[in-house]
Structures are given as structure tokens and as C-alpha cells.
Motif scaffolding. Sequence first.
Motif, PDB file in Angstrom:
ATOM      1  N   ALA A  20       0.830  -1.209   0.000  1.00 59.21           N
ATOM      2  CA  ALA A  20       0.000   0.000   0.000  1.00 59.21           C
ATOM      3  C   ALA A  20       0.865   1.260   0.000  1.00 59.21           C
ATOM      4  O   ALA A  20       0.430   2.328  -0.419  1.00 59.21           O
ATOM      5  N   GLU A  21       2.116   1.133   0.474  1.00 57.26           N
ATOM      6  CA  GLU A  21       3.023   2.283   0.579  1.00 57.26           C
ATOM      7  C   GLU A  21       3.940   2.410  -0.628  1.00 57.26           C
ATOM      8  O   GLU A  21       4.867   3.216  -0.629  1.00 57.26           O
ATOM      9  N   ARG A  22       3.742   1.606  -1.648  1.00 57.58           N
ATOM     10  CA  ARG A  22       4.680   1.549  -2.770  1.00 57.58           C
ATOM     11  C   ARG A  22       4.705   2.860  -3.569  1.00 57.58           C
ATOM     12  O   ARG A  22       3.718   3.582  -3.627  1.00 57.58           O
ATOM     13  N   PRO A  23       5.848   3.147  -4.229  1.00 61.40           N
ATOM     14  CA  PRO A  23       5.890   4.293  -5.142  1.00 61.40           C
ATOM     15  C   PRO A  23       4.899   4.079  -6.288  1.00 61.40           C
ATOM     16  O   PRO A  23       4.719   2.949  -6.743  1.00 61.40           O
ATOM     17  N   ARG A  24       4.247   5.136  -6.736  1.00 60.43           N
ATOM     18  CA  ARG A  24       3.289   5.021  -7.836  1.00 60.43           C
ATOM     19  C   ARG A  24       4.020   4.723  -9.148  1.00 60.43           C
ATOM     20  O   ARG A  24       5.201   5.042  -9.308  1.00 60.43           O
ATOM     21  N   ALA A  25       3.272   4.152 -10.097  1.00 65.96           N
ATOM     22  CA  ALA A  25       3.844   3.863 -11.418  1.00 65.96           C
ATOM     23  C   ALA A  25       4.112   5.162 -12.165  1.00 65.96           C
ATOM     24  O   ALA A  25       3.322   6.097 -12.097  1.00 65.96           O
ATOM     25  N   ILE A  26       5.254   5.248 -12.848  1.00 68.91           N
ATOM     26  CA  ILE A  26       5.498   6.393 -13.730  1.00 68.91           C
ATOM     27  C   ILE A  26       5.803   5.895 -15.136  1.00 68.91           C
ATOM     28  O   ILE A  26       6.329   4.798 -15.323  1.00 68.91           O
ATOM     29  N   ILE A  27       5.465   6.727 -16.119  1.00 68.82           N
ATOM     30  CA  ILE A  27       5.520   6.287 -17.514  1.00 68.82           C
ATOM     31  C   ILE A  27       6.952   6.080 -18.001  1.00 68.82           C
ATOM     32  O   ILE A  27       7.204   5.265 -18.885  1.00 68.82           O
ATOM     33  N   ASP A  28       7.922   6.789 -17.388  1.00 74.01           N
ATOM     34  CA  ASP A  28       9.315   6.701 -17.847  1.00 74.01           C
ATOM     35  C   ASP A  28       9.792   5.260 -17.956  1.00 74.01           C
ATOM     36  O   ASP A  28      10.592   4.918 -18.812  1.00 74.01           O
ATOM     37  N   TYR A  29       9.334   4.412 -17.038  1.00 68.85           N
ATOM     38  CA  TYR A  29       9.865   3.051 -16.999  1.00 68.85           C
ATOM     39  C   TYR A  29       8.833   2.000 -17.417  1.00 68.85           C
ATOM     40  O   TYR A  29       8.976   0.840 -17.081  1.00 68.85           O
ATOM     41  N   ASP A  30       7.776   2.404 -18.118  1.00 67.79           N
ATOM     42  CA  ASP A  30       6.768   1.438 -18.572  1.00 67.79           C
ATOM     43  C   ASP A  30       6.317   0.576 -17.405  1.00 67.79           C
ATOM     44  O   ASP A  30       6.426  -0.643 -17.413  1.00 67.79           O
ATOM     45  N   GLN A  31       5.814   1.257 -16.352  1.00 65.76           N
ATOM     46  CA  GLN A  31       5.676   0.580 -15.071  1.00 65.76           C
ATOM     47  C   GLN A  31       4.288   0.112 -14.703  1.00 65.76           C
ATOM     48  O   GLN A  31       4.045  -0.187 -13.553  1.00 65.76           O
ATOM     49  N   GLY A  32       3.348   0.091 -15.611  1.00 67.06           N
ATOM     50  CA  GLY A  32       2.044  -0.409 -15.192  1.00 67.06           C
ATOM     51  C   GLY A  32       2.266  -1.674 -14.386  1.00 67.06           C
ATOM     52  O   GLY A  32       2.975  -2.561 -14.847  1.00 67.06           O
ATOM     53  N   TYR A  33       1.736  -1.739 -13.175  1.00 66.03           N
ATOM     54  CA  TYR A  33       1.989  -2.934 -12.368  1.00 66.03           C
ATOM     55  C   TYR A  33       0.699  -3.686 -12.100  1.00 66.03           C
ATOM     56  O   TYR A  33      -0.397  -3.163 -12.267  1.00 66.03           O
ATOM     57  N   ILE A  34       0.868  -4.958 -11.711  1.00 68.29           N
ATOM     58  CA  ILE A  34      -0.288  -5.833 -11.538  1.00 68.29           C
ATOM     59  C   ILE A  34      -0.912  -5.620 -10.162  1.00 68.29           C
ATOM     60  O   ILE A  34      -0.288  -5.053  -9.261  1.00 68.29           O
ATOM     61  N   THR A  35      -2.143  -6.058 -10.013  1.00 70.27           N
ATOM     62  CA  THR A  35      -2.823  -5.921  -8.726  1.00 70.27           C
ATOM     63  C   THR A  35      -2.082  -6.753  -7.675  1.00 70.27           C
ATOM     64  O   THR A  35      -1.439  -7.747  -8.005  1.00 70.27           O
ATOM     65  N   PRO A  36      -2.180  -6.352  -6.404  1.00 71.81           N
ATOM     66  CA  PRO A  36      -1.513  -7.150  -5.361  1.00 71.81           C
ATOM     67  C   PRO A  36      -2.001  -8.601  -5.351  1.00 71.81           C
ATOM     68  O   PRO A  36      -1.216  -9.522  -5.104  1.00 71.81           O
ATOM     69  N   GLU A  37      -3.270  -8.816  -5.669  1.00 69.25           N
ATOM     70  CA  GLU A  37      -3.783 -10.194  -5.731  1.00 69.25           C
ATOM     71  C   GLU A  37      -3.056 -10.981  -6.825  1.00 69.25           C
ATOM     72  O   GLU A  37      -2.782 -12.171  -6.670  1.00 69.25           O
ATOM     73  N   SER A  38      -2.758 -10.303  -7.940  1.00 69.55           N
ATOM     74  CA  SER A  38      -2.047 -10.986  -9.027  1.00 69.55           C
ATOM     75  C   SER A  38      -0.619 -11.321  -8.618  1.00 69.55           C
ATOM     76  O   SER A  38      -0.098 -12.383  -8.966  1.00 69.55           O
ATOM     77  N   THR A  39       0.033 -10.400  -7.882  1.00 68.02           N
ATOM     78  CA  THR A  39       1.391 -10.684  -7.403  1.00 68.02           C
ATOM     79  C   THR A  39       1.378 -11.897  -6.480  1.00 68.02           C
ATOM     80  O   THR A  39       2.216 -12.795  -6.587  1.00 68.02           O
ATOM     81  N   LEU A  40       0.395 -11.929  -5.577  1.00 64.89           N
ATOM     82  CA  LEU A  40       0.299 -13.069  -4.657  1.00 64.89           C
ATOM     83  C   LEU A  40       0.054 -14.361  -5.430  1.00 64.89           C
ATOM     84  O   LEU A  40       0.618 -15.410  -5.107  1.00 64.89           O
ATOM     85  N   ALA A  41      -0.770 -14.285  -6.473  1.00 64.42           N
ATOM     86  CA  ALA A  41      -1.065 -15.484  -7.262  1.00 64.42           C
ATOM     87  C   ALA A  41       0.188 -15.960  -7.996  1.00 64.42           C
ATOM     88  O   ALA A  41       0.469 -17.156  -8.058  1.00 64.42           O
ATOM     89  N   ARG A  42       0.967 -15.016  -8.534  1.00 66.84           N
ATOM     90  CA  ARG A  42       2.184 -15.408  -9.243  1.00 66.84           C
ATOM     91  C   ARG A  42       3.168 -16.068  -8.273  1.00 66.84           C
ATOM     92  O   ARG A  42       3.765 -17.101  -8.573  1.00 66.84           O
ATOM     93  N   PHE A  43       3.300 -15.442  -7.097  1.00 69.79           N
ATOM     94  CA  PHE A  43       4.176 -16.026  -6.079  1.00 69.79           C
ATOM     95  C   PHE A  43       3.698 -17.425  -5.682  1.00 69.79           C
ATOM     96  O   PHE A  43       4.483 -18.380  -5.622  1.00 69.79           O
ATOM     97  N   ALA A  44       2.388 -17.554  -5.414  1.00 71.45           N
ATOM     98  CA  ALA A  44       1.836 -18.842  -4.968  1.00 71.45           C
ATOM     99  C   ALA A  44       2.090 -19.915  -6.030  1.00 71.45           C
ATOM    100  O   ALA A  44       2.434 -21.061  -5.720  1.00 71.45           O
ATOM    101  N   PHE A  45       1.942 -19.525  -7.285  1.00 70.19           N
ATOM    102  CA  PHE A  45       2.139 -20.449  -8.397  1.00 70.19           C
ATOM    103  C   PHE A  45       3.581 -20.968  -8.414  1.00 70.19           C
ATOM    104  O   PHE A  45       3.829 -22.171  -8.500  1.00 70.19           O
ATOM    105  N   ALA A  46       4.536 -20.038  -8.314  1.00 67.88           N
ATOM    106  CA  ALA A  46       5.952 -20.421  -8.374  1.00 67.88           C
ATOM    107  C   ALA A  46       6.362 -21.234  -7.143  1.00 67.88           C
ATOM    108  O   ALA A  46       7.150 -22.179  -7.231  1.00 67.88           O
ATOM    109  N   PHE A  47       5.794 -20.867  -6.003  1.00 60.49           N
ATOM    110  CA  PHE A  47       6.062 -21.580  -4.748  1.00 60.49           C
ATOM    111  C   PHE A  47       5.599 -23.033  -4.893  1.00 60.49           C
ATOM    112  O   PHE A  47       6.319 -23.985  -4.565  1.00 60.49           O
ATOM    113  N   MET A  48       4.399 -23.201  -5.429  1.00 61.65           N
ATOM    114  CA  MET A  48       3.789 -24.515  -5.591  1.00 61.65           C
ATOM    115  C   MET A  48       4.562 -25.382  -6.580  1.00 61.65           C
ATOM    116  O   MET A  48       4.533 -26.604  -6.503  1.00 61.65           O
TER     117      MET A  48
END
Lengths: 352, 352
Positions: free
Chosen positions: A120-148
Motif C-alpha cells: 500500500a506504501e509503494r511508489p506510484r507507477a510512472i511512464i518513464d519506466y513502462d511501469q504499469g503494475y499488476i494488482t496485489p492479488e495478481s502478485t500473490l497469485a504469481r508467487f503462490a504459483f511459483a512456490f507450488m
Amino acid sequence: MRMEPIVERVAERTGLPLNARTVERVLRALLGHHDFWEIVDAADEVVPIVAETIRVLDEQGWLRVEPHGIFLRESARETLEREWGLRPLPDFRCLACEGRGIDPLRLPSEGIETFMAIQAERPRAIIDYDQGYITPESTLARFAFAFMRGDIQGRRVLILGDDDLVSVAICLMGAPQEVVVVEIDRRLVEFLEYWANQMRWPLTVHQLDLSQPLPVSFLRAFDTFLTDPPESIAAFRAFVGRGLAALRGPGSAGYFGLTRREASLFKWHQVQRYLIEQGAVLTDVVQNFHAYVNWDYAPKTRAWRLAPVKSLPDKPWYRSSLYRIELLTEVVGEVDTVFDVHTFNDAEASTT
Amino acid sequence: MRMEPIVERVAERTGLPLNARTVERVLRALLGHHDFWEIVDAADEVVPIVAETIRVLDEQGWLRVEPHGIFLRESARETLEREWGLRPLPDFRCLACEGRGIDPLRLPSEGIETFMAIQAERPRAIIDYDQGYITPESTLARFAFAFMRGDIQGRRVLILGDDDLVSVAICLMGAPQEVVVVEIDRRLVEFLEYWANQMRWPLTVHQLDLSQPLPVSFLRAFDTFLTDPPESIAAFRAFVGRGLAALRGPGSAGYFGLTRREASLFKWHQVQRYLIEQGAVLTDVVQNFHAYVNWDYAPKTRAWRLAPVKSLPDKPWYRSSLYRIELLTEVVGEVDTVFDVHTFNDAEASTT
């Protein structure tokens, strides 16, 4: 006790191709199961290999084959868990759809809460670095997938660009051996370093522009990489190609996102051909696995200029698929190519 | 109104690769959505293509672009639905795991009940034809997946071997144009023919051994194929290769199951290389999508002889992954090769 002699013995006797990761998958299955069919199911390896591995382990006194099941001896279990750092694989398959999906809410709730608070405290996305980021639920899902899949716990993990904060989820819940992040954005580097210090995570962060080569010490040094490249073929080679070059070798795994919002199936085909030629097998391609948080800079993008109706999206519309690859041979990947960042965009792209 | 001029115009103006299926995906998205970002999301195509397709359709009077959204004109909607047979895509994504899985229970409950009643009467699996079949829930999930991807409704569908009874689910709920099953087992042929007559389905069934070529009239005649081959490379070429040869061309799709219980990742890599070289892109690889019903003949299999403990499995242990491919170019596939059925088994196999 070592892995290589087991691999060689099983290869000799079955005449089938395998590597250390194959045997490791059987060993992990043995840590969690006693029924032969359940062991095959958990190992995800062919029956003759699983049967022969068990026979070799039996001959070497690692386990007991009894009428009611197969049991690792206590000494073997200790070696596997303490010396080799192997634990049974966790299970985050979705209970509602018979495991065809991944449900990150099966992760420990304390870990989820801490992750949500930190992100929730993360720096916001800026266009300079093509930073659109995924929802926190998606990050958790990606982590869970790799963990599994056995690619996190006890592993050396490299993250090439971490605007999705997957390193945070990994360090909180994944018990990795080590996590290394390379990231171009000073703000994210500082954010991750702050939490790494605060929480004493085995996490180091390097500020690095991925158009440039990775440090030589990163080559053939990691078990797993994760990345979410911009969608041009050049960017794919810069991010995923460098990830491949950073992997130890056969049995190492890589994860990346690929969208269809900025990459046609024609580009997908090129990407897949590259991976196959590099000696990687695609073990998973899950469509629309990640949803993206709508970015503040949307009206500055090409997508906005192309949109026939100028209204901001009011729910997630940008999704990407999750790819997992596993190496079967030594790879080259991208070692010292320098890319022109302008090639990170192409005619299919629209969000920068 | 025809598709080809639209495809050509969009290709000309964007300079990007696309085919009729690309435009069709945008049209289907327009049938169900009005917000530009939702249309892109539903179409699963790149933003510049979606925007340009909408512009071309606007110029040709198919739709209105208004400040609050994009609306197909009534006449265009009628043409699409009545003449072209296009309907909005259904959605069976699992609600519990944010759509990363497929939930067949979102299918119409009446259809599910009828399917369950019909399949309960099916002929049992016999070892002669390597017939271990998937659970009815897995068949429904495979059908729901293909339906959701736009490969069933209004399509000519070929099923190469139907011990999973996917034709029954398709005919009950999928509104296909036509379904053709080729099947070696006389009992299954009669079972399916009985229900096709009883229910007046657009289903024809041919008794055919897939070691032999398909009838010439099947070549380049179908939009979609589904199959679940034995796991050797020869069997893969016989089943999937013939499926590819039966597809109309670019934009046509194929589905098959591939297990890791009898196919190592090394074999997966060979399979993937073959598909890529045939001009097919892998759009989905979903691990352990299908679970199999434990077969009565288990004690006659090699797996049983290999098992260190001779106890029957008491729950599903045999799973397979779901692959979806889509053609990007004309393919050859397997047209007239005759295979020796003995090559349908190999050293990794164990269930026959």
C-alpha cells in the motif's frame, strides 16, 4: 548422500532422459506422500522413472517399501530437509474449480496481510519506466504459483524489474535461500532496500538498466527468474534472455508475463520459438493470469490516443498471461548484448 | 458484408499481422461490450488493431462511436448473429480464483444434469484401445474452456477419439454447426450414434482407426479439433498431426491433453517444437486440467507391474494438461502417413 549418482543410476536402468530436477521432484513427493499413485501424482514425472527412483533409493537404504506404503527413513528425511533444504510442496490450487486455477487466499493470512500493508506504501507507477503494475492479488497469485511449482523455497531467485513487488511476497512467505532484484527505478530500489533491512530479508537490490548486460557474477547463478518485460521482441530478449543466461542450467525455471493487449499471437509464436530453440520447455501458459492496476498516466499513452472514446477505464482491462519455462539443456540466453531502449517499443505496443 | 475486406483494410493501415480470426474476436467483443477498454479486454487483441477495426467498421456504417461508448448498429448485429452466426462469448471463469481457473459448474445446470445422466450409461474403458477416460467434470471443463475461447458455437468440430464423450457436452450445450467424431471402438460409435439420433444432434460418428489416414473430405474442413492421444511421439503425430491437417487454416484451433505421468518434459519439448514448426502458436497450457477415472484394468498395466506397492489407487492420480493451439499459417500436419500401432507406446508409457 548426493543427487548425481541417483540420477545416473536411474538413467542407466530406464534408458529414459532425466535430470537432477526430475529426481528432486520424486524426493519432494516422498516427503509428503506414502501411496505410490499419490507420489507419481505429486512428482509429475513418468511412472517408470518414479518407480526406478524409488527402487534405487530403497537399495541405498533411504526408504522402506512396505505393504501399506513407501516411507522415507528418518535419516533420509533429515538429510533432505536439513542438508538439502527440501520441503514438501505447498498446495494453493483453487478448491472451487478442482485446482484448475490458483487461489492466493490459501496463502497464510498473516503473510497476505503484511504484504498488503507493505504494498500500500509503494511508489506510484510512472511512464518513464513502462511501469504499469499488476494488482496485489495478481502478485500473490504469481508467487503462490511459483512456490507450488518448487521454484521458491530454498532457491536463489533473480527478479528482473520488480514493480510488481513479487520479491516482497517471496521474502514474506516463500523461505527462499536468496533473492536478488535488479531494478531501474531508484524509488523502488530504496523502497525494497528499506524493507529488506527492516525485516532482515535475504534480499539484495541492484539499480540496473536492463538494456545493459547483467553483472558477470549473475551468469549461471540462479535457480529461478521472474520478470515482466515490455512487449517488443527486443525487450523480451533483454529481460527473458538475460534471465535465461542467469539460470544455473537444466532444471532451473523462469517465469514471465506476456499480454495480448500489446503482443499479437504472431509475436507469441516468435517468443515461443525463441524459448524452444534455447532448450526451454513451456510447462505452463495461463491466459489472463494477471490483472493490472489502471495507471495514473493513462491519458499520456498511445492507447489513449488510439481509443475512439476518451473515457478512463473504470475496472481492470489490461491483463497478461503467466508463462513458466524449465530448462532442459544448457542455454546461452543474452549475455552481453546491449539493447537500444527505443526498441523496447514496437508497433503493437500502446501503453507508453 | 464480408470479413476479408475488413481484414485487408486494417492490415494496410496498421502494418500489423492479423487474420480473419483477429477481426472476428473484435466483432464478438463488440456484441457483448460498449466500453473501449472492455472491448479490448474481451477481444484479447492488441490495442492498435482493435482501435483500427472499430474505425473501419465505423466508416462502413456498422457501428456508432458515441461519447459514452461504442454501439453496433442493429443491422450489423443482425448480420453478425444471423448470417455469420456469431454470438458473444460465454464466461465460465472461476469466480473464486479471479478467473485463473475454469468452473464448469457455471454451465447451464440442465445441460450438466443431462450430460451426467447420459455419461453414466457409457461403455466401460477397455485396455485394447488405451481408453482410460477423464472424469465427467473434466470433460465439462474442457468443453467449457473451448466454448469460452470461441471454438465451439457455430463451428465445425472434429473429435479424434471420443472416449471422454466431449461430443455429448458440445451437442448438449455448445450450439456447434456440426460435430464429427472418429472413434475406433464400435461400442462408443453405437453409443454416440444412439444419442445423436435420439436428440437430433448435428453429430456424425465414423468408426476409424487413427493409425490410418482420415478420409480426404476431412482435410482442411474443420474449425476446431479436440483429441487426447496416447503419449508417444508417433501417436501424437497420428492424432494431433491429423487434427492439424483437418483444420481449415489460420485462425482454426486445436485442443489436446498431454500428461506428465507418461510423457517427460523432454517429450513435451519435442511436441512443442513440432507445433511451433507447423505454424501453430500455443495459446494455453494448463497443468493437470483433467483428472482420470481409475480404470478397471489397472492390474493389467505396466504401471501396476512397475509399482513397488501393489495397492489399487483409491483416488484420481492420473492427470493431464490441456493444450490449446491456434493456427497462424497454412499447415501440413499428417495427411497420408500410416502408423504402426505398436509405436503408439514407448518407454515412458505405462498404462497399456
